[in-house]
Design an enzyme around this catalytic site. Sequence first.
Site, PDB file in Angstrom:
ATOM      1  N   GLN A  34     -29.825 -14.138  23.541  1.00 28.99           N
ATOM      2  CA  GLN A  34     -28.918 -14.084  24.687  1.00 28.99           C
ATOM      3  C   GLN A  34     -28.112 -15.367  24.847  1.00 28.99           C
ATOM      4  O   GLN A  34     -27.376 -15.519  25.826  1.00 28.99           O
ATOM      5  CB  GLN A  34     -29.705 -13.866  25.990  1.00 28.99           C
ATOM      6  CG  GLN A  34     -30.773 -12.790  25.924  1.00 28.99           C
ATOM      7  CD  GLN A  34     -30.181 -11.399  25.776  1.00 28.99           C
ATOM      8  OE1 GLN A  34     -29.470 -10.926  26.655  1.00 28.99           O
ATOM      9  NE2 GLN A  34     -30.476 -10.729  24.675  1.00 28.99           N
ATOM     10  N   LYS A  81      -2.975  11.699  -0.035  1.00 28.63           N
ATOM     11  CA  LYS A  81      -2.631  10.312  -0.349  1.00 28.63           C
ATOM     12  C   LYS A  81      -1.662  10.323  -1.532  1.00 28.63           C
ATOM     13  O   LYS A  81      -1.893  11.033  -2.526  1.00 28.63           O
ATOM     14  CB  LYS A  81      -3.909   9.527  -0.702  1.00 28.63           C
ATOM     15  CG  LYS A  81      -3.774   8.029  -0.592  1.00 28.63           C
ATOM     16  CD  LYS A  81      -5.159   7.339  -0.485  1.00 28.63           C
ATOM     17  CE  LYS A  81      -5.009   5.825  -0.321  1.00 28.63           C
ATOM     18  NZ  LYS A  81      -6.289   5.154  -0.091  1.00 28.63           N
ATOM     19  N   SER A 126      -6.722  -5.473  10.199  1.00 27.73           N
ATOM     20  CA  SER A 126      -8.175  -5.394  10.188  1.00 27.73           C
ATOM     21  C   SER A 126      -8.499  -4.065  10.848  1.00 27.73           C
ATOM     22  O   SER A 126      -8.270  -3.871  12.040  1.00 27.73           O
ATOM     23  CB  SER A 126      -8.768  -6.559  10.975  1.00 27.73           C
ATOM     24  OG  SER A 126     -10.163  -6.573  10.848  1.00 27.73           O
ATOM     25  N   HIS A 140      -2.075  -1.343   6.899  1.00 37.05           N
ATOM     26  CA  HIS A 140      -1.625  -1.481   5.510  1.00 37.05           C
ATOM     27  C   HIS A 140      -0.542  -0.458   5.172  1.00 37.05           C
ATOM     28  O   HIS A 140       0.069  -0.541   4.104  1.00 37.05           O
ATOM     29  CB  HIS A 140      -2.803  -1.411   4.529  1.00 37.05           C
ATOM     30  CG  HIS A 140      -3.703  -0.234   4.717  1.00 37.05           C
ATOM     31  ND1 HIS A 140      -4.413   0.004   5.869  1.00 37.05           N
ATOM     32  CD2 HIS A 140      -4.016   0.787   3.891  1.00 37.05           C
ATOM     33  CE1 HIS A 140      -5.116   1.103   5.733  1.00 37.05           C
ATOM     34  NE2 HIS A 140      -4.896   1.606   4.553  1.00 37.05           N
ATOM     35  N   ARG A 172     -21.073 -20.419  36.389  1.00 35.04           N
ATOM     36  CA  ARG A 172     -20.657 -19.020  36.294  1.00 35.04           C
ATOM     37  C   ARG A 172     -20.258 -18.488  37.673  1.00 35.04           C
ATOM     38  O   ARG A 172     -19.326 -17.690  37.802  1.00 35.04           O
ATOM     39  CB  ARG A 172     -21.738 -18.143  35.653  1.00 35.04           C
ATOM     40  CG  ARG A 172     -23.103 -18.178  36.333  1.00 35.04           C
ATOM     41  CD  ARG A 172     -24.068 -17.164  35.729  1.00 35.04           C
ATOM     42  NE  ARG A 172     -25.438 -17.337  36.213  1.00 35.04           N
ATOM     43  CZ  ARG A 172     -26.268 -16.341  36.476  1.00 35.04           C
ATOM     44  NH1 ARG A 172     -25.880 -15.081  36.284  1.00 35.04           N
ATOM     45  NH2 ARG A 172     -27.503 -16.564  36.912  1.00 35.04           N
ATOM     46  N   ASP A 181     -34.956 -15.943  28.494  1.00 35.04           N
ATOM     47  CA  ASP A 181     -34.437 -14.788  27.758  1.00 35.04           C
ATOM     48  C   ASP A 181     -34.488 -14.980  26.246  1.00 35.04           C
ATOM     49  O   ASP A 181     -34.599 -14.031  25.492  1.00 35.04           O
ATOM     50  CB  ASP A 181     -32.985 -14.503  28.172  1.00 35.04           C
ATOM     51  CG  ASP A 181     -32.877 -13.446  29.263  1.00 35.04           C
ATOM     52  OD1 ASP A 181     -31.762 -13.193  29.741  1.00 35.04           O
ATOM     53  OD2 ASP A 181     -33.919 -12.863  29.631  1.00 35.04           O
ATOM     54  N   GLU A 191     -17.989  -4.877  23.218  1.00 32.44           N
ATOM     55  CA  GLU A 191     -17.194  -6.098  23.308  1.00 32.44           C
ATOM     56  C   GLU A 191     -15.951  -6.072  22.422  1.00 32.44           C
ATOM     57  O   GLU A 191     -14.916  -6.610  22.780  1.00 32.44           O
ATOM     58  CB  GLU A 191     -18.062  -7.319  22.952  1.00 32.44           C
ATOM     59  CG  GLU A 191     -19.215  -7.578  23.917  1.00 32.44           C
ATOM     60  CD  GLU A 191     -20.421  -6.691  23.668  1.00 32.44           C
ATOM     61  OE1 GLU A 191     -20.449  -6.016  22.615  1.00 32.44           O
ATOM     62  OE2 GLU A 191     -21.319  -6.665  24.522  1.00 32.44           O
ATOM     63  N   ARG A 243     -25.738 -20.603  33.042  1.00 36.10           N
ATOM     64  CA  ARG A 243     -26.486 -19.698  33.897  1.00 36.10           C
ATOM     65  C   ARG A 243     -27.004 -20.363  35.177  1.00 36.10           C
ATOM     66  O   ARG A 243     -26.779 -19.869  36.274  1.00 36.10           O
ATOM     67  CB  ARG A 243     -27.655 -19.139  33.093  1.00 36.10           C
ATOM     68  CG  ARG A 243     -28.612 -18.275  33.873  1.00 36.10           C
ATOM     69  CD  ARG A 243     -29.720 -17.775  32.955  1.00 36.10           C
ATOM     70  NE  ARG A 243     -30.634 -16.882  33.650  1.00 36.10           N
ATOM     71  CZ  ARG A 243     -31.887 -17.191  33.997  1.00 36.10           C
ATOM     72  NH1 ARG A 243     -32.368 -18.373  33.730  1.00 36.10           N
ATOM     73  NH2 ARG A 243     -32.643 -16.310  34.624  1.00 36.10           N
ATOM     74  N   HIS A 288       0.832  -1.199   0.000  1.00 34.27           N
ATOM     75  CA  HIS A 288       0.000   0.000   0.000  1.00 34.27           C
ATOM     76  C   HIS A 288       0.868   1.251   0.000  1.00 34.27           C
ATOM     77  O   HIS A 288       1.194   1.829   1.038  1.00 34.27           O
ATOM     78  CB  HIS A 288      -0.954  -0.043   1.192  1.00 34.27           C
ATOM     79  CG  HIS A 288      -1.902  -1.209   1.113  1.00 34.27           C
ATOM     80  ND1 HIS A 288      -1.536  -2.485   1.465  1.00 34.27           N
ATOM     81  CD2 HIS A 288      -3.188  -1.290   0.685  1.00 34.27           C
ATOM     82  CE1 HIS A 288      -2.569  -3.307   1.261  1.00 34.27           C
ATOM     83  NE2 HIS A 288      -3.578  -2.603   0.790  1.00 34.27           N
TER      84      HIS A 288
END
Lengths: 685, 685
Positions: free
Chosen positions: B460, B257, B123, B76, B351, B456, B399, B506, B29
């Site tokens: 879930q 660029k 990524s 890149h 858990r 649930d 997350e 659970r 690149h």
Amino acid sequence: MQNKELLEKLCRLIRYDILTSTSTAGSGHLTTSLSAVELMAVLFFAKTELGESFFRYDLKNPSNLANDKIIFSKGHASPLLYSLFHAAGAVSNEELLTLRKFNSKLEGHPTPRFPFVDVATGSLGQGLSIGLGMALGLKLRIKNSELKIKREPKVWVLLGDSEMAEGQVWEALGIAAFYKLNNLIGIIDVNRLGQRGETMLGWDLETYKKRIEAFGWEVVIVEDGHNIETVYSAFRKILSSKPYTLTPKVIIAKTVKGKGVSFLENKEGWHGKVLDEKQLKVALDELGEIDFKVRGNILLPNFQFPISPSTSSGSRAKSRDNFQSNPKSKIQNEKKLQFNNYKLGDLVSTRQAFGDALVKIGKTNPDVVVLDAEVSNSTFSQKFKEVFPQRFFEMFIAEQNMVSTALGLAKIGFKPFVSTFSAFLNRAFDQVRIAQYSEGNLKMVGSHAGVFVGPDGPSQEGLEDISLMRSILESIVLHPCDAVSTYKLTLLLQEVLGIVYLRTMRDPLPVIYDLNEELRIGGSKILRQSEADKLAIVAAGVTVHEALKAYDLLLKEKINVCVVDAYSIKPLDQKTIFSIGKKLKNIIVIEDHYPFGGLGDAVLSALSQKSEIRNPSFDFRSGRPEFIERANSETVNNMQNSKFPSINFEHLCVRKIPRSGQPGELLRYEEIDARAIVKKIKEML
Amino acid sequence: MQNKELLEKLCRLIRYDILTSTSTAGSGHLTTSLSAVELMAVLFFAKTELGESFFRYDLKNPSNLANDKIIFSKGHASPLLYSLFHAAGAVSNEELLTLRKFNSKLEGHPTPRFPFVDVATGSLGQGLSIGLGMALGLKLRIKNSELKIKREPKVWVLLGDSEMAEGQVWEALGIAAFYKLNNLIGIIDVNRLGQRGETMLGWDLETYKKRIEAFGWEVVIVEDGHNIETVYSAFRKILSSKPYTLTPKVIIAKTVKGKGVSFLENKEGWHGKVLDEKQLKVALDELGEIDFKVRGNILLPNFQFPISPSTSSGSRAKSRDNFQSNPKSKIQNEKKLQFNNYKLGDLVSTRQAFGDALVKIGKTNPDVVVLDAEVSNSTFSQKFKEVFPQRFFEMFIAEQNMVSTALGLAKIGFKPFVSTFSAFLNRAFDQVRIAQYSEGNLKMVGSHAGVFVGPDGPSQEGLEDISLMRSILESIVLHPCDAVSTYKLTLLLQEVLGIVYLRTMRDPLPVIYDLNEELRIGGSKILRQSEADKLAIVAAGVTVHEALKAYDLLLKEKINVCVVDAYSIKPLDQKTIFSIGKKLKNIIVIEDHYPFGGLGDAVLSALSQKSEIRNPSFDFRSGRPEFIERANSETVNNMQNSKFPSINFEHLCVRKIPRSGQPGELLRYEEIDARAIVKKIKEML
């Protein structure tokens, strides 16, 4: 506002419903539901002096494209959702109390089994993107004059404040503004408390406002989200007839978690908890007198729109219980193909063939739309863009939003093809996962598969993608090895409903199929076969070509092998593979993919006769042909109780962390090239 | 600025390097690398009048914790990264020209095989989160007085403008500000052009600024990102000694660029393309005279920090080529356990046991840190939070950021445990994928597995999680069925390096293991066995308990079966399962998971003797015991060329889209309860 007193009664009824249904269920998200009552009640039921309302919906025709759409991005507030429709007269008292029970349409988190829900929610942060897709789709329908309306339908999305931490929400905010989706309206219920404590911003509405305005949305703040009049004013403002602005809009309301029950209001520790009998009594006493007969009136969308299968198919399925798609495989009319630039032996990449197929599809299928994440010149979805710019949506580097947007578009009856690098589709796995609970119609095409990508290195390579896509219960996974099969399978997909993944490759490969080749989902192709076969090679993608080279090398040494192109990885052609395995007793699988969850596992399943069949009590949408043969279930029945044959099985795949290099070097390094195949076969025999 | 002329020469050299290395490689690149040259050259090499510099790094000791960190989130642009270190004198001319060649440390996208890279990137959208984790970790080390410094190390992250569309970046922005990480500094290279065209905002730096400031960061704009002096001023400003602010900072620079080559500058269509011989000549002519001897001087971190194995282990591995971890299994000292609240027959959820184990680990292992995504009261990571609040990091509902943050923390030598619902860990699959290329040390614990979650509903429920986590080449996947085994396995994990996934459930389940039970990664437990066994049940998690119930029911009918708890799904106890399969010829696998990629596939692999072994040429970090037995590779060797036994194989798993309901009802509906097991076994026999 015309009907404030009615609204107050409705709010009390709705709170009553939320409390009783969750306590009856013994679980559910009570406090979360209570904080958004006024917001939703006003949206659904408030009337202006002129008798207008904000939300327009034809309860008798949920498929009506001109309906407003409502998405509970904070899906755990489902008790509120169901109570709203009870207050609208669309859900009975008895049904309301079936919340969370087995077989009830009123699930713990909304699913399309509930008649007024289009998409399943429950994994936070996805709703705004889905709404974006619906909004985009509606505008396209209007532009194409496929929607007869007096009033443009709106897409309303209820979000929680906790879920504003999810990056996907900001993907949606940026892209919705870019596409000027002024028919998309968010409502953020800022009740300060997440599951385990205060959110990052608490009640700092000004900061939410600053952030969202910076993303190009118009923001209206509601200081007291429980004051019906101020809430009403906010909705009026949002939909006011001042000079037309091309921005999406959002209402940000300060609310109280657990509002309406004094011992719950603004208290930590109540998330997901419900009231026991004693507590419930106290709470209901606090609510005061309930008018159980009161109902709110949801106005119609204010025009007539004939419901035709072609536009409603995306929204609702006839049977909710066992949704699946079973596409048949034969190409309708080979003459239609009329592409003559792929001759046997030509070197063409499968990604390019995909691009060509898209153009073909675009010409014959006006509902096909294409989404790509900033790599359309690599995936070749750009070919479609050049011919049909109106139906191509650049989704920028935001794969999560892209997949959810596609789901939203599908609900407006479009047939979305989603493309990016196979490795980056992984980014959106949770969105694909949720789409499966939404009867999602999603065709995903991942390019740049395997180490065959070469110098870019592993970050750009799909090596787990087959596994991920196989994991989705009712997915279809295809990996054609040449341009012709890619072209034909892509064409097939336009009439397939459900979640489909097709894997393409970067570099050019020889065309090995004739234009007249019959390919089908659940099929395979025996490329080489003889009576003297000692072993079968099962491959897909680039390894098919390596297998063919190996075949030639082995033939020189007078070793005959069978070569199978397992282009349909799921459903796999169990019948063929099982019978070949049983007969030859030696099978080697080769794939450009990590060892787990890919073609190797799929073939082992086939050999063990594990059923990969969909639930046989299938119900298909009217007007759609059956594509996937029931051969598989026949196979299972015929093979019932027969023993797993004694088979010598080997699996060549990517077993070492890849690195940069030339594609050929990497195939060799990973021992999935012709040479490695020959070597392994000799060991086996 | 002291050395402007030197910097100009260095920039020319760096451009020369970028051009020649990519043209030699034939790919890479180029234009993306050219736009950030001045930004990075100033960062690395500029000196103030006092001789200070911005970036501090000990080239001879990349593991030095007090080094500044540099992450190319826009991975890149790797040609620029390598050229920078060439200009610093740390990479030779020859090596620079090995870019993208097989076996070169200079891969297409950075990986830790290059000595000065901590984490793989490529990524997009992940780098800022990883930097967040490093910044968080560094502050913790400083707080704990584990870092002797005069100058707080900084974490620098170079981002592209295209990748600002990724939601994860906004997760990181919000959370970094919340944690007041003023040692984290972003540099956004706004060159206007994405891969296929203009980005959403083009050169609208003001909007980037508005957005990022709204997220709580301090922003400095650079109007001309190629003017060395203005770039220098920006860095000065960012690090100036005005009153100490507790905000993270970012430089947003307008760049071009392809800068430096006239026919590339600001032109579309050049992304990922390199110059051929003729074009290269023109470009090099334009560059003008290069001083090939010039080198930049990167200052040391300005203190002495002894490198000890415990703090450097997270950053670098001894061998880069075949990184893997091979943890052995035996508990070091059972006396240490000293937990006495789990007695046989007690009903305890796994858990909860995980939470208890975390507390135990926290007491003995000061490097263990825990991250959770707003569900710590559900996952029970909150138990750790209560005792060790300094080492617990609330990561809110984000997350993706959480997993990348954990990777960053691991690079500072911490041992992160990451927890949330198994279904939501799926959200971060791409981040886990990338961590595997970064020698990532990541313990992930996903709760609420399977339909056993109950009311649930499926949004879930983890039903694909085993498949996803198995897909990662060198991952470990565990699914203990009771509190004792969960506790003990969690304790084991603290000394395991690599990517590990442990699945918890659970609801409470009976304790079936004695405190003295020996458990190991790669192990299994035969719970019921006799000479009269007709069949083997292989299960994990809740289905172990259903299997035991089925055992009792079958015994009443005088049918003996073997029951195996396959708590280690990967690596699977191939030896045991293969020998039991061969002997009994009837195997049934039961799992609370979708059919594909889970325990069923794992067992089939074991029966087919497919090797799930890691590359045997393994090199482990000093001081770490080997945990995973090499039994697996022995097994493979011993079983080489032996045929796949003829086995009757069945697989009970989740085959229908789940819905809300009671856990027991759902196990029954999905036919993975004791009753279904008995029924199926009778059919088999």
